[in-house]
Design an enzyme around this catalytic site. Structure first.
Site, short mmCIF file in Angstrom:
data_model
loop_
_atom_site.label_atom_id
_atom_site.label_comp_id
_atom_site.label_asym_id
_atom_site.label_seq_id
_atom_site.Cartn_x
_atom_site.Cartn_y
_atom_site.Cartn_z
N LYS A 83 45.87 35.48 44.81
CA LYS A 83 47.20 35.62 44.23
C LYS A 83 48.24 35.29 45.29
O LYS A 83 49.00 34.36 45.15
CB LYS A 83 47.41 37.04 43.70
CG LYS A 83 46.33 37.51 42.74
CD LYS A 83 46.41 36.81 41.39
CE LYS A 83 45.15 36.92 40.57
NZ LYS A 83 44.78 38.23 40.10
N ASP B 67 45.20 48.89 44.01
CA ASP B 67 44.95 47.46 43.82
C ASP B 67 46.26 46.73 44.10
O ASP B 67 47.20 46.80 43.32
CB ASP B 67 44.49 47.22 42.38
CG ASP B 67 44.26 45.74 42.06
OD1 ASP B 67 44.54 44.88 42.92
OD2 ASP B 67 43.80 45.44 40.94
N TRP C 225 45.37 45.29 34.27
CA TRP C 225 44.41 45.39 35.38
C TRP C 225 43.98 46.83 35.66
O TRP C 225 42.82 47.08 35.99
CB TRP C 225 44.98 44.73 36.64
CG TRP C 225 45.01 43.24 36.49
CD1 TRP C 225 46.11 42.45 36.39
CD2 TRP C 225 43.87 42.35 36.38
NE1 TRP C 225 45.73 41.13 36.23
CE2 TRP C 225 44.38 41.04 36.22
CE3 TRP C 225 42.48 42.54 36.40
CZ2 TRP C 225 43.54 39.93 36.09
CZ3 TRP C 225 41.65 41.43 36.26
CH2 TRP C 225 42.19 40.15 36.11
C1 LIG Z 1 43.68 38.84 39.49
C2 LIG Z 1 43.62 40.30 39.63
C3 LIG Z 1 42.39 40.97 39.68
C4 LIG Z 1 41.06 40.27 39.55
O1 LIG Z 1 40.86 39.38 40.60
P1 LIG Z 1 39.51 38.53 40.71
O2 LIG Z 1 39.54 38.08 42.12
O3 LIG Z 1 39.64 37.41 39.73
O4 LIG Z 1 38.38 39.41 40.42
C5 LIG Z 1 42.42 42.34 39.83
N1 LIG Z 1 43.58 43.01 39.94
C6 LIG Z 1 44.78 42.39 39.89
C7 LIG Z 1 46.03 43.19 40.01
C8 LIG Z 1 44.84 41.02 39.73
O5 LIG Z 1 46.02 40.40 39.69
#
Ligand SMILES: *Cc1c(COP(=O)(O)O)cnc(C)c1O
Length: 361
Positions: free
Chosen positions: A197, A173, A103
């Site tokens: 998530k 993030d 990511w």
């Molecule tokens: C799933 C995820 C993303 C992307 O998320 P979307 O909502 O599908 O764009 C970005 N960063 C991390 C750490 C993730 O687990």
């Protein structure tokens, strides 16, 4: 299990707390006397304004978000933030990124389209199985921010100590660890998390950003991509993801009632320990991440062959444990055990894997 539901180890969209789903069900046909479902409601109505206001307030309480930070609910998932961050925060056109897995790699690729990216540390040499030492990085004076992915969902590494940014702002993030443990918001310039998530339904990101980082000199940038647009409009410049905000608001309240993020951390540590203790004692399975940087949320593990991995995935699925296949980029298996995964789910899976190992070795 009630409702014949499966223990779902998906990395996202993922399990939600059952009491929250029940509340949503109970309010489905007629939300609190409004005569309609939240899905059918005008986002400009009083009743909806209350929903979004409560969601923000509960999140602020839960995380202790200081008044000089804005909370924004934006569409486009976490992925859109890979672009919005450099577009909005690169004033000097330069940022430092730490590469710790899939990511952060994606975020780096997008940021490179906007400005200069300095990858000041990387764990690529060992296939992203650890967090590099970031206590004394070479950080250019004119960098606009330092970027990390605080929990790598695919590689299963997490930061136990934030990097030394040498006075520069930190952008994180937190998608796959949001609300899994207490967070000192003032340590960051900006935190963001795709909610599917660890919180609610897909299609939305929560952005927590220090007010002074929101710029009003970016008029050439498409209006939807400016943080200012969302901040000025209370996340309602256009129709927001009303449904996700409503569901997330319920989860915020639920976590508050459980006792908040310290309680969540304790529960998550207990739960992850059950799984890691098993991995550390198993001869067939092993965790892929160095113990000090192991995620409490996403646990990648392997046998000694891809064939065996696939056989285990099939056996777990047949037994009612879903989504244990590792991400296609790394293979193996992965158990995602977010806030809403009950400890019984982890215990049951571990019992199953122990039995599988005994019968197949
Ligand atoms: C799933 C995820 C993303 C992307 O998320 P979307 O909502 O599908 O764009 C970005 N960063 C991390 C750490 C993730 O687990």
């Amino acid at each position: 299990m009630k409702y014949d539901r499966t223990f779902n180890f998906s990395a996202g969209p993922a399990m939600m707390p059952e009491p929250v789903l029940e509340e949503i069900r109970d309010e489905m046909m007629n939300y609190r006397g409004s005569g309609m479902c939240v899905m059918e409601m005008s986002h400009r109505s009083k009743v909806y304004q209350q929903i979004i206001d409560d969601a923000e307030k509960d999140l602020r309480d839960l995380m202790g978000i200081p008044d000089n930070y804005k909370v924004l609910f934006i569409q486009g998932g976490a992925t859109l933030q890979f672009s919005m961050i450099p577009m909005n925060l690169m004033k000097n056109g330069k940022a430092v990124y730490i590469e710790t897995g899939a990511w952060s790699k994606k975020a780096i690729a997008e940021a490179k389209k906007v400005g200069e990216v300095v990858v000041a540390a990387s764990s690529k040499d060992k296939n992203y199985t650890y967090i590099p030492d970031c206590s004394d990085l070479d950080i250019p004076e004119d960098t606009d921010y330092v970027y990390i992915c605080e929990n790598e969902t695919i590689h299963g590494v997490t930061w136990s100590k934030l990097p030394n940014t040498k006075g520069h702002i930190l952008v994180s993030d937190q998608s796959s660890m949001f609300l899994s443990r207490p967070c000192n918001v003032s340590d960051y310039g900006m935190i963001y998390a795709g909610v599917q998530k660890n919180v609610g339904p897909a299609g939305m990101v929560v952005v927590i950003i220090r007010e002074d980082l929101i710029r009003d000199d970016l008029t050439d940038l498409p209006i939807y991509l400016q943080y200012k647009t969302h901040a000025d409009a209370g996340s309602m410049y256009n129709t927001p993801n009303c449904w996700a905000i409503y569901c997330c608001g319920k989860v915020f309240k639920y976590l508050k009632n459980l006792g908040g993020l310290e309680v969540m951390q304790k529960m998550n540590e207990d739960k992850a320990k059950v799984f890691y203790d098993f991995l550390d004692s198993s001869k067939m399975f092993k965790g892929t991440v160095v113990p000090s940087d192991r995620s409490l949320m996403n646990i990648p593990f392997v046998t000694d062959s891809a064939e065996k991995d696939a056989a285990v995935v099939a056996a777990t699925k047949a037994a009612g444990y879903d989504n244990l296949k590792g991400h296609k980029s790394v293979g193996g298996l992965r158990a995602s055990i977010y806030n809403a995964m009950p400890k019984e789910g982890v215990e049951a899976l571990v019992e199953f894997l122990k039995k599988y190992e005994a019968e197949n070795s």
